[in-house]
Design a protein around this motif. Sequence first.
Motif, PDB file in Angstrom:
ATOM      1  N   VAL A 166       4.209   1.942   2.149  1.00  0.00           N
ATOM      2  CA  VAL A 166       5.265   2.878   1.795  1.00  0.00           C
ATOM      3  C   VAL A 166       4.622   4.253   1.850  1.00  0.00           C
ATOM      4  CG1 VAL A 166       6.854   3.656   0.001  1.00  0.00           C
ATOM      5  CG2 VAL A 166       6.464   1.198   0.346  1.00  0.00           C
ATOM      6  N   CYS A 167       5.233   5.155   2.602  1.00  0.00           N
ATOM      7  CA  CYS A 167       4.669   6.486   2.809  1.00  0.00           C
ATOM      8  C   CYS A 167       5.614   7.538   2.254  1.00  0.00           C
ATOM      9  CB  CYS A 167       4.456   6.729   4.302  1.00  0.00           C
ATOM     10  SG  CYS A 167       3.428   5.468   5.097  1.00  0.00           S
ATOM     11  N   GLY A 168       5.134   8.319   1.298  1.00  0.00           N
ATOM     12  CA  GLY A 168       5.987   9.343   0.726  1.00  0.00           C
ATOM     13  C   GLY A 168       5.344  10.027  -0.461  1.00  0.00           C
TER      14      GLY A 168
ATOM     15  N   LEU B 178      13.278  -3.448  -3.433  1.00  0.00           N
ATOM     16  CA  LEU B 178      12.939  -3.433  -2.014  1.00  0.00           C
ATOM     17  C   LEU B 178      11.628  -4.170  -1.762  1.00  0.00           C
ATOM     18  CD1 LEU B 178      13.642  -2.207   0.834  1.00  0.00           C
ATOM     19  CD2 LEU B 178      12.104  -0.343   0.208  1.00  0.00           C
ATOM     20  N   LEU B 179      10.631  -3.881  -2.559  1.00  0.00           N
ATOM     21  CA  LEU B 179       9.330  -4.527  -2.384  1.00  0.00           C
ATOM     22  C   LEU B 179       9.394  -6.018  -2.706  1.00  0.00           C
ATOM     23  CD1 LEU B 179       7.015  -1.785  -3.912  1.00  0.00           C
ATOM     24  CD2 LEU B 179       7.183  -2.423  -1.497  1.00  0.00           C
TER      25      LEU B 179
ATOM     26  N   TYR C 268       0.837  -1.188   0.000  1.00  0.00           N
ATOM     27  CA  TYR C 268       0.000   0.000   0.000  1.00  0.00           C
ATOM     28  C   TYR C 268       0.877   1.245   0.000  1.00  0.00           C
ATOM     29  CZ  TYR C 268      -3.302  -3.557   1.384  1.00  0.00           C
ATOM     30  OH  TYR C 268      -4.049  -4.703   1.426  1.00  0.00           O
ATOM     31  N   TYR C 269       0.405   2.261  -0.702  1.00  0.00           N
ATOM     32  CA  TYR C 269       1.141   3.511  -0.792  1.00  0.00           C
ATOM     33  C   TYR C 269       0.313   4.614  -0.169  1.00  0.00           C
ATOM     34  CZ  TYR C 269       4.075   7.120  -3.001  1.00  0.00           C
ATOM     35  OH  TYR C 269       4.920   8.173  -3.245  1.00  0.00           O
ATOM     36  N   ILE C 270       0.937   5.370   0.731  1.00  0.00           N
ATOM     37  CA  ILE C 270       0.295   6.517   1.363  1.00  0.00           C
ATOM     38  C   ILE C 270       1.065   7.749   0.918  1.00  0.00           C
ATOM     39  CG2 ILE C 270      -0.274   7.649   3.542  1.00  0.00           C
ATOM     40  CD1 ILE C 270      -0.356   4.833   4.821  1.00  0.00           C
ATOM     41  N   THR C 271       0.350   8.684   0.294  1.00  0.00           N
ATOM     42  CA  THR C 271       0.999   9.857  -0.265  1.00  0.00           C
ATOM     43  C   THR C 271       0.201  11.116   0.055  1.00  0.00           C
ATOM     44  OG1 THR C 271       2.054  10.732  -2.266  1.00  0.00           O
ATOM     45  CG2 THR C 271      -0.085   9.624  -2.551  1.00  0.00           C
ATOM     46  N   GLY C 272       0.729  12.227  -0.335  1.00  0.00           N
ATOM     47  CA  GLY C 272       0.105  13.524  -0.110  1.00  0.00           C
ATOM     48  C   GLY C 272       1.209  14.563  -0.074  1.00  0.00           C
TER      49      GLY C 272
ATOM     50  N   ASN D   3       4.039   1.596  15.179  1.00  0.00           N
ATOM     51  CA  ASN D   3       3.730   1.428  16.592  1.00  0.00           C
ATOM     52  C   ASN D   3       2.658   0.372  16.828  1.00  0.00           C
ATOM     53  OD1 ASN D   3       5.585   3.396  17.295  1.00  0.00           O
ATOM     54  ND2 ASN D   3       4.064   5.028  17.486  1.00  0.00           N
ATOM     55  N   ARG D   4       1.819   0.152  15.832  1.00  0.00           N
ATOM     56  CA  ARG D   4       0.762  -0.863  15.925  1.00  0.00           C
ATOM     57  C   ARG D   4       1.241  -2.225  15.430  1.00  0.00           C
ATOM     58  NH1 ARG D   4      -4.916   1.920  14.075  1.00  0.00           N
ATOM     59  NH2 ARG D   4      -4.712   3.863  15.257  1.00  0.00           N
ATOM     60  N   GLY D   5       2.501  -2.315  15.073  1.00  0.00           N
ATOM     61  CA  GLY D   5       3.046  -3.573  14.594  1.00  0.00           C
ATOM     62  C   GLY D   5       2.805  -3.841  13.120  1.00  0.00           C
ATOM     63  N   ILE D   6       2.439  -2.820  12.383  1.00  0.00           N
ATOM     64  CA  ILE D   6       2.191  -2.932  10.950  1.00  0.00           C
ATOM     65  C   ILE D   6       3.368  -2.277  10.233  1.00  0.00           C
ATOM     66  CG2 ILE D   6       0.661  -2.289   9.056  1.00  0.00           C
ATOM     67  CD1 ILE D   6      -1.571  -2.104  11.271  1.00  0.00           C
ATOM     68  N   ARG D   7       3.995  -2.999   9.345  1.00  0.00           N
ATOM     69  CA  ARG D   7       5.211  -2.537   8.674  1.00  0.00           C
ATOM     70  C   ARG D   7       4.922  -1.344   7.775  1.00  0.00           C
ATOM     71  NH1 ARG D   7      10.623  -2.497   9.022  1.00  0.00           N
ATOM     72  NH2 ARG D   7      11.656  -3.257   7.176  1.00  0.00           N
ATOM     73  N   ALA D   8       5.590  -0.226   8.048  1.00  0.00           N
ATOM     74  CA  ALA D   8       5.467   0.967   7.219  1.00  0.00           C
ATOM     75  C   ALA D   8       6.843   1.601   7.096  1.00  0.00           C
ATOM     76  CB  ALA D   8       4.481   1.950   7.846  1.00  0.00           C
ATOM     77  N   ILE D   9       7.179   1.996   5.888  1.00  0.00           N
ATOM     78  CA  ILE D   9       8.464   2.670   5.694  1.00  0.00           C
ATOM     79  C   ILE D   9       8.225   4.078   5.174  1.00  0.00           C
ATOM     80  CG2 ILE D   9       9.692   0.509   5.286  1.00  0.00           C
ATOM     81  CD1 ILE D   9       9.888   1.356   2.323  1.00  0.00           C
TER      82      ILE D   9
END
Length: 174
Positions: free
Chosen positions: A88-90, A77-78, A5-9, A24-30
């Motif tokens: 992935v956040c960016g 990487l993925l 999943y991609y989180i952007t903005g 912090n919730r144990g869910i992998r995010a970079i």
Amino acid sequence: MSKRYYITGVCGTGKTTVAQELNNRGIRAIDQDSKEYGLCSWKHNKTKEDAQFEYGIGKEFLEANDYYCDVEKLKRLLDTTFDETVFVCGVSANQDEYLDLFDKVFLLRCAPETFVKRIDAREDNEFGKHQSEKEHILDWYQELEAGLINKGAVVINSDAPVAAVADEILEYIF
């Protein structure tokens, strides 16, 4: 196969904060900006040669250069690092080139007053504090958001507290 999943903005919408909340919730995010992964760098828009960014460098630099993600490095990487769900956040100038690597794309969206206030207050990233950078972001955000919405991104109101933002994102996943 893992879900991606991609989180952007735009800057200040909460991408790094959401990544921290998910971790912090144990869910992998970079965080795509993390030096650990070396995914993004400033490059000249025409030549794609590396450009040396300095905070407050000015409008001319921002018009000639942009922040790009190394798509091949992101693919590697993925493909080789994660065997679980990963976020992935960016944001980068060339993100349209890799949106299709993700099962779903989330657009963090908040009022310009909110993201400007967050940029001014943050202590871990200086980008956007200089007036030329702030103007660049304000000139760019509507185009970025419209393009992502047209491509089917799920819009998340990031004016809400980070826990609520993460909860809303996770409702689309689990």
